[in-house]
Design a protein around this motif. Structure first.
Motif, PDB file in Angstrom:
ATOM      1  N   GLY A  42       0.763  -1.215  -0.013  1.00 35.52           N
ATOM      2  CA  GLY A  42       0.036   0.086   0.033  1.00 35.52           C
ATOM      3  C   GLY A  42       0.812   1.178  -0.021  1.00 35.52           C
ATOM      4  N   LYS A  43       1.922   1.107  -0.099  1.00 37.07           N
ATOM      5  CA  LYS A  43       2.984   2.373  -0.248  1.00 37.07           C
ATOM      6  C   LYS A  43       3.744   2.408  -1.498  1.00 37.07           C
ATOM      7  N   GLN A  44       4.346   3.742  -1.570  1.00 39.43           N
ATOM      8  CA  GLN A  44       5.191   3.853  -2.900  1.00 39.43           C
ATOM      9  C   GLN A  44       6.537   3.326  -2.355  1.00 39.43           C
ATOM     10  N   ARG A  45       7.318   2.790  -3.587  1.00 37.45           N
ATOM     11  CA  ARG A  45       8.641   2.461  -3.450  1.00 37.45           C
ATOM     12  C   ARG A  45       9.522   3.490  -3.089  1.00 37.45           C
ATOM     13  N   GLU A  46      10.451   3.198  -2.108  1.00 34.15           N
ATOM     14  CA  GLU A  46      11.071   4.535  -1.398  1.00 34.15           C
ATOM     15  C   GLU A  46      12.722   3.918  -1.352  1.00 34.15           C
ATOM     16  N   LEU A  47      13.536   4.926  -1.569  1.00 32.25           N
ATOM     17  CA  LEU A  47      15.102   4.728  -1.290  1.00 32.25           C
ATOM     18  C   LEU A  47      15.330   4.430   0.106  1.00 32.25           C
ATOM     19  N   VAL A  48      16.096   3.432   0.065  1.00 31.70           N
ATOM     20  CA  VAL A  48      16.399   2.770   1.617  1.00 31.70           C
ATOM     21  C   VAL A  48      17.927   3.419   1.720  1.00 31.70           C
ATOM     22  N   ALA A  49      18.789   2.846   0.783  1.00 32.01           N
ATOM     23  CA  ALA A  49      20.263   3.407   0.878  1.00 32.01           C
ATOM     24  C   ALA A  49      21.056   3.171  -0.426  1.00 32.01           C
ATOM     25  N   GLY A  50      21.861   3.804  -0.771  1.00 36.31           N
ATOM     26  CA  GLY A  50      22.679   3.990  -2.037  1.00 36.31           C
ATOM     27  C   GLY A  50      23.814   4.620  -2.210  1.00 36.31           C
ATOM     28  N   PHE A  51      24.404   4.690  -3.188  1.00 35.40           N
ATOM     29  CA  PHE A  51      25.597   5.546  -3.550  1.00 35.40           C
ATOM     30  C   PHE A  51      25.243   6.720  -4.534  1.00 35.40           C
ATOM     31  N   THR A  52      25.701   7.746  -4.292  1.00 36.05           N
ATOM     32  CA  THR A  52      25.579   8.785  -5.339  1.00 36.05           C
ATOM     33  C   THR A  52      26.437   8.695  -6.310  1.00 36.05           C
ATOM     34  N   THR A  53      26.504   9.448  -7.494  1.00 37.55           N
ATOM     35  CA  THR A  53      27.615   9.376  -8.477  1.00 37.55           C
ATOM     36  C   THR A  53      28.789   9.566  -8.055  1.00 37.55           C
ATOM     37  N   GLY A  54      29.030  10.541  -6.954  1.00 40.43           N
ATOM     38  CA  GLY A  54      30.365  10.795  -6.433  1.00 40.43           C
ATOM     39  C   GLY A  54      31.132   9.958  -5.592  1.00 40.43           C
ATOM     40  N   GLY A  55      30.078   8.780  -5.246  1.00 43.72           N
ATOM     41  CA  GLY A  55      30.625   7.687  -4.538  1.00 43.72           C
ATOM     42  C   GLY A  55      30.127   7.844  -2.963  1.00 43.72           C
ATOM     43  N   TYR A  56      29.631   8.736  -2.571  1.00 38.93           N
ATOM     44  CA  TYR A  56      28.993   8.764  -1.394  1.00 38.93           C
ATOM     45  C   TYR A  56      27.770   8.061  -0.927  1.00 38.93           C
ATOM     46  N   THR A  57      27.638   7.709   0.182  1.00 44.14           N
ATOM     47  CA  THR A  57      26.440   6.906   0.724  1.00 44.14           C
ATOM     48  C   THR A  57      25.223   7.840   0.923  1.00 44.14           C
ATOM     49  N   ASN A  58      24.006   7.531   0.895  1.00 41.79           N
ATOM     50  CA  ASN A  58      22.945   8.117   1.322  1.00 41.79           C
ATOM     51  C   ASN A  58      21.935   7.182   2.000  1.00 41.79           C
ATOM     52  N   TYR A  59      21.095   7.542   2.980  1.00 37.22           N
ATOM     53  CA  TYR A  59      20.343   6.764   3.747  1.00 37.22           C
ATOM     54  C   TYR A  59      19.025   7.406   3.861  1.00 37.22           C
ATOM     55  N   ALA A  60      17.842   6.711   3.999  1.00 38.82           N
ATOM     56  CA  ALA A  60      16.636   7.196   4.125  1.00 38.82           C
ATOM     57  C   ALA A  60      16.769   7.545   5.877  1.00 38.82           C
ATOM     58  N   ASP A  61      16.225   8.493   6.492  1.00 44.68           N
ATOM     59  CA  ASP A  61      16.065   8.840   7.749  1.00 44.68           C
ATOM     60  C   ASP A  61      15.670   7.523   8.497  1.00 44.68           C
ATOM     61  N   SER A  62      14.860   6.965   8.147  1.00 43.51           N
ATOM     62  CA  SER A  62      14.228   5.973   8.925  1.00 43.51           C
ATOM     63  C   SER A  62      15.292   4.916   9.356  1.00 43.51           C
ATOM     64  N   VAL A  63      16.587   4.795   8.340  1.00 42.42           N
ATOM     65  CA  VAL A  63      17.150   3.465   8.453  1.00 42.42           C
ATOM     66  C   VAL A  63      18.395   3.998   9.124  1.00 42.42           C
ATOM     67  N   LYS A  64      18.996   5.267   9.258  1.00 43.65           N
ATOM     68  CA  LYS A  64      20.212   5.611   9.633  1.00 43.65           C
ATOM     69  C   LYS A  64      20.393   5.216  10.982  1.00 43.65           C
ATOM     70  N   CYS A  95      16.745  -4.018  -5.788  1.00 42.40           N
ATOM     71  CA  CYS A  95      18.122  -3.298  -6.014  1.00 42.40           C
ATOM     72  C   CYS A  95      17.944  -2.785  -7.068  1.00 42.40           C
ATOM     73  N   GLN A  96      18.597  -1.702  -7.118  1.00 44.67           N
ATOM     74  CA  GLN A  96      18.606  -0.647  -8.416  1.00 44.67           C
ATOM     75  C   GLN A  96      19.987  -0.460  -9.150  1.00 44.67           C
ATOM     76  N   ALA A  97      20.193  -0.410 -10.169  1.00 44.18           N
ATOM     77  CA  ALA A  97      21.497  -0.013 -10.751  1.00 44.18           C
ATOM     78  C   ALA A  97      21.095   1.036 -11.790  1.00 44.18           C
ATOM     79  N   ARG A  98      21.659   2.309 -11.904  1.00 47.96           N
ATOM     80  CA  ARG A  98      21.454   3.149 -12.765  1.00 47.96           C
ATOM     81  C   ARG A  98      22.659   3.136 -13.806  1.00 47.96           C
ATOM     82  N   SER A  99      22.200   3.300 -15.078  1.00 50.97           N
ATOM     83  CA  SER A  99      23.182   3.561 -15.948  1.00 50.97           C
ATOM     84  C   SER A  99      22.716   5.057 -16.748  1.00 50.97           C
ATOM     85  N   ARG A 100      23.447   5.681 -17.534  1.00 51.73           N
ATOM     86  CA  ARG A 100      23.015   6.942 -18.143  1.00 51.73           C
ATOM     87  C   ARG A 100      21.639   6.986 -18.657  1.00 51.73           C
TER      88      ARG A 100
END
Length: 115
Positions: A42-64, A95-100
């Motif tokens: 019943g909810k939308q897909r949300e980002l949990v954790a991943g890497f930016t194009t600069g190689g940094y990590t980012n997390y959803a507030d709920s899982v930090k 799992c998501q992988a982004r290409s250009r």
């Protein structure tokens, strides 16, 4: 074509830990970033954790502080270590992988946290 295969989901109790893994195959050289998303009923897909194009990590507030994402670029894998799991973490994890040109998705793995 990039293929993603997730593994490691399951049924755990609150407070337990679980590790999810995602392995990419195929045309992996086009992958720029890899991340984990989740979708609860019943909810939308949300980002949990991943890497930016600069190689940094980012997390959803709920899982930090509870989840840790890591990757092995050479093996084209990304791992999500989940600690102190809560019932609200119950979801299908993707799992998501982004290409250009697009985002590539795995089939998802179910994580259920319940007592």
């Amino acid at each position: 074509q990039v293929l993603l295969e997730e593994s490691g989901g399951g049924f755990v109790q609150p407070g337990d830990s679980l590790t999810l893994s995602c392995a990419a195959s195929g045309n992996t050289e086009i992958i720029i970033t890899m991340s984990w998303y989740r979708q609860a009923p019943g909810k939308q897909r949300e980002l949990v954790a991943g890497f930016t194009t600069g190689g940094y990590t980012n997390y959803a507030d709920s899982v930090k502080g509870r989840f840790t994402v890591s990757r092995d670029i050479h093996k084209s894998t990304v791992t999500l270590q989940m600690d102190s799991l809560r019932p609200e973490d119950t979801a299908v994890y993707y799992c998501q992988a982004r290409s250009r040109s697009k985002a590539h998705w795995g089939q998802g793995t179910q994580v259920t946290v319940s007592s």
